[in-house]
Design a protein around this motif. Structure first.
Motif, PDB file in Angstrom:
ATOM      1  N   ASP A 163       4.013   8.834  -9.347  1.00 40.67           N
ATOM      2  CA  ASP A 163       2.718   9.217  -9.617  1.00 40.67           C
ATOM      3  C   ASP A 163       1.512   8.268  -9.284  1.00 40.67           C
ATOM      4  O   ASP A 163       0.525   8.107 -10.162  1.00 40.67           O
ATOM      5  CB  ASP A 163       2.642   9.480 -11.177  1.00 40.67           C
ATOM      6  CG  ASP A 163       3.546  10.409 -11.673  1.00 40.67           C
ATOM      7  OD1 ASP A 163       3.611  11.738 -11.016  1.00 40.67           O
ATOM      8  OD2 ASP A 163       4.323  10.150 -12.716  1.00 40.67           O
ATOM      9  N   ALA A 164       1.635   7.678  -8.173  1.00 41.87           N
ATOM     10  CA  ALA A 164       0.673   6.708  -7.928  1.00 41.87           C
ATOM     11  C   ALA A 164      -0.460   7.247  -7.581  1.00 41.87           C
ATOM     12  O   ALA A 164      -1.677   6.828  -7.603  1.00 41.87           O
ATOM     13  CB  ALA A 164       1.279   5.750  -6.671  1.00 41.87           C
ATOM     14  N   ILE A 165      -0.425   8.427  -6.708  1.00 36.54           N
ATOM     15  CA  ILE A 165      -1.681   8.968  -6.165  1.00 36.54           C
ATOM     16  C   ILE A 165      -1.731  10.377  -6.612  1.00 36.54           C
ATOM     17  O   ILE A 165      -0.839  11.225  -7.119  1.00 36.54           O
ATOM     18  CB  ILE A 165      -1.752   9.117  -4.617  1.00 36.54           C
ATOM     19  CG1 ILE A 165      -0.271   9.894  -4.063  1.00 36.54           C
ATOM     20  CG2 ILE A 165      -1.975   7.707  -3.965  1.00 36.54           C
ATOM     21  CD1 ILE A 165      -0.242   9.918  -2.729  1.00 36.54           C
ATOM     22  N   GLY A 166      -3.078  10.820  -6.343  1.00 38.25           N
ATOM     23  CA  GLY A 166      -3.204  12.290  -6.942  1.00 38.25           C
ATOM     24  C   GLY A 166      -4.552  12.894  -6.250  1.00 38.25           C
ATOM     25  O   GLY A 166      -4.999  12.033  -5.400  1.00 38.25           O
ATOM     26  N   LEU A 167      -4.849  14.183  -6.245  1.00 41.25           N
ATOM     27  CA  LEU A 167      -5.739  14.727  -5.528  1.00 41.25           C
ATOM     28  C   LEU A 167      -6.952  14.813  -6.595  1.00 41.25           C
ATOM     29  O   LEU A 167      -6.767  15.416  -7.848  1.00 41.25           O
ATOM     30  CB  LEU A 167      -5.424  16.244  -5.072  1.00 41.25           C
ATOM     31  CG  LEU A 167      -6.483  16.834  -4.101  1.00 41.25           C
ATOM     32  CD1 LEU A 167      -6.508  16.012  -2.959  1.00 41.25           C
ATOM     33  CD2 LEU A 167      -5.595  18.172  -3.826  1.00 41.25           C
ATOM     34  N   VAL A 168      -8.143  14.327  -5.924  1.00 43.55           N
ATOM     35  CA  VAL A 168      -9.358  14.472  -6.987  1.00 43.55           C
ATOM     36  C   VAL A 168     -10.653  14.921  -6.497  1.00 43.55           C
ATOM     37  O   VAL A 168     -10.605  15.217  -5.131  1.00 43.55           O
ATOM     38  CB  VAL A 168      -9.690  12.791  -7.396  1.00 43.55           C
ATOM     39  CG1 VAL A 168      -8.316  12.152  -8.104  1.00 43.55           C
ATOM     40  CG2 VAL A 168     -10.198  11.888  -6.326  1.00 43.55           C
ATOM     41  N   GLU A 169     -11.590  15.075  -7.417  1.00 47.87           N
ATOM     42  CA  GLU A 169     -12.962  15.713  -7.111  1.00 47.87           C
ATOM     43  C   GLU A 169     -12.507  17.246  -6.488  1.00 47.87           C
ATOM     44  O   GLU A 169     -11.428  17.649  -6.622  1.00 47.87           O
ATOM     45  CB  GLU A 169     -13.404  14.992  -5.771  1.00 47.87           C
ATOM     46  CG  GLU A 169     -14.037  13.685  -6.131  1.00 47.87           C
ATOM     47  CD  GLU A 169     -15.039  13.527  -6.979  1.00 47.87           C
ATOM     48  OE1 GLU A 169     -15.809  14.432  -7.185  1.00 47.87           O
ATOM     49  OE2 GLU A 169     -15.407  12.267  -7.341  1.00 47.87           O
ATOM     50  N   ARG A 170     -13.863  17.831  -6.141  1.00 49.72           N
ATOM     51  CA  ARG A 170     -13.432  19.349  -5.428  1.00 49.72           C
ATOM     52  C   ARG A 170     -14.327  19.428  -4.122  1.00 49.72           C
ATOM     53  O   ARG A 170     -15.196  18.603  -3.932  1.00 49.72           O
ATOM     54  CB  ARG A 170     -13.533  20.328  -6.752  1.00 49.72           C
ATOM     55  CG  ARG A 170     -14.958  20.423  -7.014  1.00 49.72           C
ATOM     56  CD  ARG A 170     -15.029  20.778  -8.710  1.00 49.72           C
ATOM     57  NE  ARG A 170     -15.767  19.856  -9.149  1.00 49.72           N
ATOM     58  CZ  ARG A 170     -17.156  19.846  -9.452  1.00 49.72           C
ATOM     59  NH1 ARG A 170     -17.850  20.889  -9.074  1.00 49.72           N
ATOM     60  NH2 ARG A 170     -17.855  18.866  -9.968  1.00 49.72           N
ATOM     61  N   PRO A 179      -5.722   6.618  -9.091  1.00 45.67           N
ATOM     62  CA  PRO A 179      -6.562   6.886 -10.017  1.00 45.67           C
ATOM     63  C   PRO A 179      -7.837   5.725 -10.158  1.00 45.67           C
ATOM     64  O   PRO A 179      -7.721   4.643  -9.539  1.00 45.67           O
ATOM     65  CB  PRO A 179      -5.820   6.552 -11.617  1.00 45.67           C
ATOM     66  CG  PRO A 179      -4.531   6.695 -11.206  1.00 45.67           C
ATOM     67  CD  PRO A 179      -4.412   6.586  -9.820  1.00 45.67           C
ATOM     68  N   PHE A 180      -9.085   6.331 -10.482  1.00 50.00           N
ATOM     69  CA  PHE A 180     -10.179   5.253 -10.357  1.00 50.00           C
ATOM     70  C   PHE A 180     -10.692   4.883  -9.115  1.00 50.00           C
ATOM     71  O   PHE A 180     -11.394   3.756  -8.916  1.00 50.00           O
ATOM     72  CB  PHE A 180     -10.025   4.194 -11.508  1.00 50.00           C
ATOM     73  CG  PHE A 180      -9.399   4.974 -12.812  1.00 50.00           C
ATOM     74  CD1 PHE A 180     -10.274   5.848 -13.452  1.00 50.00           C
ATOM     75  CD2 PHE A 180      -8.566   4.223 -13.411  1.00 50.00           C
ATOM     76  CE1 PHE A 180      -9.970   6.432 -14.753  1.00 50.00           C
ATOM     77  CE2 PHE A 180      -8.154   4.971 -14.712  1.00 50.00           C
ATOM     78  CZ  PHE A 180      -8.602   5.850 -15.153  1.00 50.00           C
ATOM     79  N   GLU A 181     -10.351   5.624  -8.035  1.00 55.08           N
ATOM     80  CA  GLU A 181     -10.693   5.092  -6.505  1.00 55.08           C
ATOM     81  C   GLU A 181     -10.093   3.787  -6.320  1.00 55.08           C
ATOM     82  O   GLU A 181     -10.868   3.308  -5.346  1.00 55.08           O
ATOM     83  CB  GLU A 181     -11.983   5.286  -6.325  1.00 55.08           C
ATOM     84  CG  GLU A 181     -12.739   6.747  -6.768  1.00 55.08           C
ATOM     85  CD  GLU A 181     -12.012   7.953  -6.164  1.00 55.08           C
ATOM     86  OE1 GLU A 181     -11.790   7.591  -4.842  1.00 55.08           O
ATOM     87  OE2 GLU A 181     -12.012   8.721  -6.551  1.00 55.08           O
ATOM     88  N   LYS A 182      -8.994   3.279  -6.939  1.00 53.31           N
ATOM     89  CA  LYS A 182      -8.525   2.029  -6.679  1.00 53.31           C
ATOM     90  C   LYS A 182      -7.862   2.057  -5.296  1.00 53.31           C
ATOM     91  O   LYS A 182      -7.478   3.148  -4.541  1.00 53.31           O
ATOM     92  CB  LYS A 182      -7.500   1.396  -7.575  1.00 53.31           C
ATOM     93  CG  LYS A 182      -8.211   1.337  -9.269  1.00 53.31           C
ATOM     94  CD  LYS A 182      -7.581   0.188  -9.787  1.00 53.31           C
ATOM     95  CE  LYS A 182      -8.674  -0.246 -10.894  1.00 53.31           C
ATOM     96  NZ  LYS A 182      -8.403   0.299 -12.198  1.00 53.31           N
ATOM     97  N   ASN A 420      10.195   4.144 -20.181  1.00 54.28           N
ATOM     98  CA  ASN A 420       9.147   4.914 -20.538  1.00 54.28           C
ATOM     99  C   ASN A 420       9.304   6.396 -20.504  1.00 54.28           C
ATOM    100  O   ASN A 420       8.467   7.282 -21.043  1.00 54.28           O
ATOM    101  CB  ASN A 420       7.704   4.588 -19.706  1.00 54.28           C
ATOM    102  CG  ASN A 420       7.505   3.058 -19.678  1.00 54.28           C
ATOM    103  OD1 ASN A 420       7.498   2.700 -20.945  1.00 54.28           O
ATOM    104  ND2 ASN A 420       7.175   2.487 -18.709  1.00 54.28           N
ATOM    105  N   ALA A 422      12.209   7.511 -21.507  1.00 58.55           N
ATOM    106  CA  ALA A 422      13.338   7.843 -22.333  1.00 58.55           C
ATOM    107  C   ALA A 422      12.915   8.545 -23.575  1.00 58.55           C
ATOM    108  O   ALA A 422      11.951   8.492 -23.992  1.00 58.55           O
ATOM    109  CB  ALA A 422      13.906   6.579 -22.673  1.00 58.55           C
ATOM    110  N   ASP A 844       5.114  -7.999 -22.125  1.00 55.79           N
ATOM    111  CA  ASP A 844       5.535  -7.811 -23.566  1.00 55.79           C
ATOM    112  C   ASP A 844       6.809  -6.784 -23.232  1.00 55.79           C
ATOM    113  O   ASP A 844       7.032  -5.975 -24.021  1.00 55.79           O
ATOM    114  CB  ASP A 844       4.653  -6.830 -24.181  1.00 55.79           C
ATOM    115  CG  ASP A 844       4.022  -5.856 -23.356  1.00 55.79           C
ATOM    116  OD1 ASP A 844       4.536  -5.465 -22.057  1.00 55.79           O
ATOM    117  OD2 ASP A 844       3.085  -5.006 -23.822  1.00 55.79           O
TER     118      ASP A 844
END
Lengths: 889, 172
Positions: A163-170, A179-182, A420, A422, A844
């Motif tokens: 899940d590192a990348i996604g499709l954003v805007e339209r 996420p967040f244009e990083k 995470n 589990a 942690d």
């Protein structure tokens, strides 16, 4: 079956088949951008449109199922016009820099422009102006070339499950981004490159170390040389150099790779590779000819044998080398030198599995296949940080959760990434697994959740198990493991409630002074719930190295000949004496742990492809042993930390320069294919060993590793049906007793290898070393994603070193605060055996009384600290638990 | 704290995050709950900054990439703080032919803002939208929930003064 016509040709296909799949059966090409057979069709790109008679409009071939009497046209005027229009629109916002684009020659968009004779777009409009993201060391992202097919996003989320990348805007602003244009480097990307492998354009391309065009490359399919998953991959070769690696869409990896397999190939062509034999004269290495090196080795072997007897010599074979090479190495020691003193690093990883499971089930290997992870409804991971150490199996486990809703139990001392995902995460104290297993068994027995029929019909000594558990409580388990009673109960109910419960484990279980007991307690749990001999279930020890399974199979162990046939059984001895034409020793040989113990007094040691100066516990002690040898031969591809101590160093070749086979963790024997010629004067390990055999007067004459495999097949019942021809397309899983046998997907189907499954009553024992006032913390060690073992190979890849440059120790915030240690500070870590300086990493994910270190690094080496306390059954050292203190420097 | 993880004690003491916890708790086991949670979270925080999106992703056990994808897709969601009064000019067909373009231009000039921008005092944000379903009143704009219809170009200064006055009266 459904009958339909495509371009006038009749084809019969099963129902639910799509037009695209049907066309591919007829070898009719329908172009695609967004299609991937591993994903659900999503019809994003529309380029696969075809004409279906009587349909209102053109249909997407990838997502339209066939029906009886369907009549499809794949290149009609209407279809071609539509495709041209799609390409025309795509090109209106696509740079036409094919002349210099890295993807040229391998680009679907470029190919379709050629096919439909398109030279540019007729539309003039807005164009994207994204900056190229070069932040990742292995690949770059040029969104200006992205056609928004979404394949990268879906592969990342549905197959790799990162899940590192996604499709954003339209609309026009739509784009693929973390996420967040990083940039990619700031994202959760694990650099597996599986998105890069499916990109149909030049938007995602591997970074190149040198220029090439795809047209000039030769492609060779082979097996990955890193972990035990045994991924199939394609080496892309220019001249005599591997310039790129791609995943193969084959069993067991199905088009996935991890960062090491995909991008960690720089070592093959590295200038530091050993080019000639080296002989140490007055403490300095001098280059020598093969003849000189062989002469010296032969003399020393004969001399030592005459003076001290055969058992004063020992060999360490290699889980990195092929089956054929391991077979020859043990044959060299058994048949030519005359000793069973042959072992390899399986002693440090799964010796306890081999011993433990052989005892309870009859066979010490992964019971089920990698692909069966997707059939499990409960997965229990313990003692394995799977997504880092066996990344493709980690991805399959996540697929099982996401696609099939499988439940996940994780029991680990660190909150690893899989925790995470589990349903229950048990953050157990290192070395407490036996208590946890007994706690789980207690709950299952008390609540009557076990598989009574299975227990009655297929196991023995159930009463003994009940007896030992009767004296134990869940509360005790919770206290020993440092977890809650409720969580143990919840985990027990989930595991026992599944129809197909698969356990995956690795070094966190095996590397203990009670490792064999750890393994057998896992076997108890699986037997209790009837989870063995069933598809999608099983006890699955994940083997750490590419061929550690095979090295064991072909007898690189001191107590067994190939095929786990005991050396102290006269019947076996006679069989091998006859086959090899010599008298054999009936003394069980020394284990690696003994061989590297100075006190045992080995005089001559021959190490092939191992680096105990980093990988073994208590390195200071290993060093003393090596220094005290009369003669040390090291055969490797680099001058490793261990090779520095050698009297003679022999230059071997990498996996890319030789033929052979590796056996992966699921018992699958797979081909390793030669892609390039050996570098300089280096030779394949099998050639070197064969030539030494001949020097020592034992005639060995193999023209090709294939002939060695024929010999292995004759002597190893499990490999009886294996030959190069049969495994040329897809590897076979042993046991495969004859050439008609299809191989064995999962073990113990109708009966166990030993007859009945054996319950072993096991009580929890403390690790050999527990914290005290002076050494208050528990150190546990492990592997990380970006490095591999002693870094002989991964250390040669700049990108991997950039990702994981140096040794570190994970410390909890509270412990760090108490000692006023800051994140990133260099600190001293000391155990009873030595001390090192390393970097503090305050996180942690570890408990306050536990610290963790990766063991890969020579500087700040974790194994200076670790304990070589041995398991009495199999001599595996307790690498996973020792007591340390940390202090500021 | 010497640790570099994201466990922040600030969030524990922020009543807005407590409210967000309640929202997440209510929705977390329902499929398709992301949009309502984002909507309610925006109600609490006024906008959806990175840390709120990360918090929601973790709470709903969804990939952050998916959360960000949804936030960026819908114009309803904003990742930057918005003014107290959001002027949303309808640029749909009916309003456009009735002159909403001029209304927009005038607002830009009077407020000194581009589309999507907010005044330094945090009072006004200017937005354009497609249709608010009040074509009979074209051209229209909305200010928060209130619809202003049948506007003329020179209504703009009056409208701005109206909200400035409202603000002054409110603060007295």
């Amino acid at each position: 079956m459904v009958s339909l016509k495509i371009n006038g040709q009749i084809v019969n296909v099963p129902e639910e088949t799509t037009i695209l799949e049907a066309a591919r059966m007829l070898e009719i090409e329908i172009p695609t951008f967004c299609h991937d057979p591993r994903l659900k069709p999503h019809g994003t790109c529309r380029i696969c449109v075809v004409e279906v008679e009587k349909a209102r409009s053109l249909q997407t071939a990838c997502s339209t199922p066939v029906f009886e009497g369907m009549n499809v046209w794949t290149e009609s005027d209407l279809v071609v016009e539509a495709r041209k229009e799609i390409i025309n629109l795509l090109l209106s916002n696509h740079p036409l820099d094919c002349l210099t684009c890295d993807k040229s020659g391998n680009c679907t968009l470029q190919y379709l422009c050629q096919k439909y004779n398109i030279t540019g777009s007729t539309y003039v409009g807005e164009r994207s102006t994204y900056e190229i993201d070069v932040s990742n060391p292995f690949y770059s992202v040029d969104l200006n070339k992205c056609i928004l097919c979404r394949k990268c996003v879906l592969v990342c989320s549905e197959l790799q499950c990162t899940d590192a990348i996604g499709l954003v805007e339209r609309g026009f602003a739509s784009h693929v981004t973390p996420p967040f244009e990083k940039n990619i480097e700031e994202s959760t990307c694990v650099s597996c490159g599986n998105c890069v492998a499916v990109c149909p354009t030049g938007a995602l391309v591997p970074k190149r170390k040198e220029k090439f065009s795809y047209g000039e490359l030769k492609t060779v399919q082979t097996t990955c040389p890193y972990c035990g998953v045994g991924c199939q991959m394609e080496l892309m070769v220019k001249g005599n150099k591997v310039v790129e690696i791609k995943p193969a869409f084959k069993v067991p990896n199905d088009g996935l790779l991890c960062v090491k397999g995909r991008f960690g190939y720089n070592f093959i062509n590295h200038p530091d590779r050993l080019k000639n034999p080296l002989i140490k004269k007055n403490g300095v290495f001098e280059e020598a000819t093969w003849d000189e090196a062989y002469q010296l080795i032969a003399e020393k072997i004969i001399e030592t044998k005459e003076k001290f007897g055969s058992d004063a010599l020992a060999g360490l074979s290699s889980a990195r080398c092929t089956n054929e090479e391991n077979y020859l190495m043990q044959k060299l020691f058994r048949a030519v030198v005359g000793t069973n003193n042959i072992d390899h690093c399986a002693r440090l990883c799964h010796a306890s599995t081999v011993a433990g499971l052989a005892n309870t089930l009859g066979s010490g290997a992964m019971t089920n296949s990698i692909a069966e992870a997707l059939l499990a409804d409960v997965i229990f991971v313990t003692g394995s940080n799977t997504t880092e150490t066996h990344p493709v199996i980690g991805a399959k486990i996540r697929q099982a959760i996401r696609k099939n809703g499988a439940k996940l139990i994780v029991a680990e001392p660190r909150r690893i990434d899989l925790a995470n995902d589990a349903d229950v995460f048990l953050q157990i104290k290192p070395g407490s697994n036996v208590a946890l297993m007994n706690g789980l068994i207690k709950v299952i027995l008390d609540e009557g959740l076990y598989d009574e029929e299975f227990v009655n019909s297929r196991t023995e000594d159930f009463n003994k198990l009940k007896e030992v558990i009767a004296d134990f409580s869940v509360e005790q388990a919770a206290q020993i493991c440092d977890v809650s009673v409720e969580d143990i109960k919840k985990a027990a109910r989930i595991y026992a409630g599944g129809k197909r419960g698969a356990i995956y484990y690795a070094m966190g279980i095996t590397q203990h002074s009670s490792g064999t007991e750890h393994v057998m307690s896992i076997s108890n749990l699986a037997l209790l719930c009837g989870n063995i001999g069933k598809e999608g279930a099983g006890v699955n020890p994940l083997r750490g190295q590419n061929n550690v399974q095979g090295a064991c199979d072909v007898g690189a162990l001191p107590n067994v000949y190939p095929g786990y046939q005991r050396v102290n059984d006269p019947v076996n001895q006679e069989k091998f004496e006859k086959a090899w034409g010599v008298k054999l020793s009936d003394n069980v040989g020394l284990t690696l742990s003994d061989i590297l113990d100075q006190a045992v007094g080995i005089k001559l040691l021959y190490i092939m492809g191992e680096n105990p100066m980093i990988s073994d516990p208590d390195i200071n002690h290993v060093q003393k042993t090596l220094e005290n040898l009369d003669f040390l031969v090291v055969q490797d591809i680099f001058l490793t930390e261990t090779a520095q101590f050698a009297d003679v160093v022999l230059p071997a070749v990498s996996f890319a320069e030789k033929d052979g086979t590796f056996t992966n963790t699921e018992r699958r024997v797979q081909l390793v294919r030669k892609a390039i010629e050996p570098k300089d004067n280096a030779k394949p390990d099998w050639v070197i060993i064969m030539e030494i055999m001949n020097r020592l007067g034992y005639l060995a004459n193999y023209q090709h590793p294939q002939e060695i495999m024929e010999e292995i097949a004759q002597l190893t019942p499990q490999y009886g049906g294996i030959n190069y021809y049969r495994i040329s397309e897809e590897g076979l899983q042993w046991p495969c007793p004859n050439t008609e046998h299809p191989g064995t997907k999962y073990l113990h189907q109708k009966h166990f290898t030993r007859g009945k499954g054996l319950f072993m009553p096991i009580s929890y024992r403390e690790p050999a070393e527990t914290p005290n006032a002076e050494y208050p913390l528990i150190l546990t060690t492990g592997r990380i994603l970006y490095q591999y073992h002693t870094r002989t190979m991964t250390g040669k890849e700049e990108g991997l070193n950039q990702k994981a440059p140096e040794s570190y120790i994970e410390i909890s915030p509270k412990t760090a605060d108490a000692l006023s240690i800051n994140d990133g500070e260099m600190i001293r870590v000391a155990s009873r055996r030595g001390n090192i300086i390393t970097k503090a990493k305050v996180v942690d994910i570890v408990n306050d009384n536990v610290v963790f270190m990766p063991f890969h690094y020579a500087e700040g080496a974790a194994n200076i600290l670790t304990n070589k306390a041995l398991d009495e059954h199999c001599k595996i050292p307790e690498l996973k638990v020792c007591a340390v203190k940390i202090e500021k420097v | 704290m010497s640790c570099n993880c994201q466990c922040s004690t600030e969030k524990e003491n922020d009543p807005r995050f407590q409210e967000l916890d309640e929202i997440i708790e209510k929705y977390k086991n329902q499929a398709g709950s992301l949009i309502p949670v984002l909507h309610k979270a925006q109600g609490v925080f006024g906008h959806l900054p990175e840390e709120v999106q990360s918090y929601i992703a973790k709470g709903l056990k969804l990939p952050l990439s998916e959360v960000y994808g949804v936030v960026s897709f819908y114009s309803l969601f904003t990742t930057v703080p918005r003014g107290k009064y959001v002027f949303n000019v309808c640029l749909g067909t009916a309003c456009y032919v009735q002159g909403s373009r001029k209304i927009m231009d005038n607002l830009k000039k009077e407020l000194g803002l581009g589309i999507g921008e907010t005044t330094a005092d945090g009072l006004f944000t200017l937005e354009g939208c497609r249709c608010v379903g009040a074509c009979g009143l074209a051209p229209v704009l909305t200010v928060n929930e209130k619809v202003h219809g049948r506007l003329k170009e020179d209504d703009v200064p009056r409208l701005i003064s109206l909200y400035k006055l409202k603000e002054e009266q409110g603060s007295k």
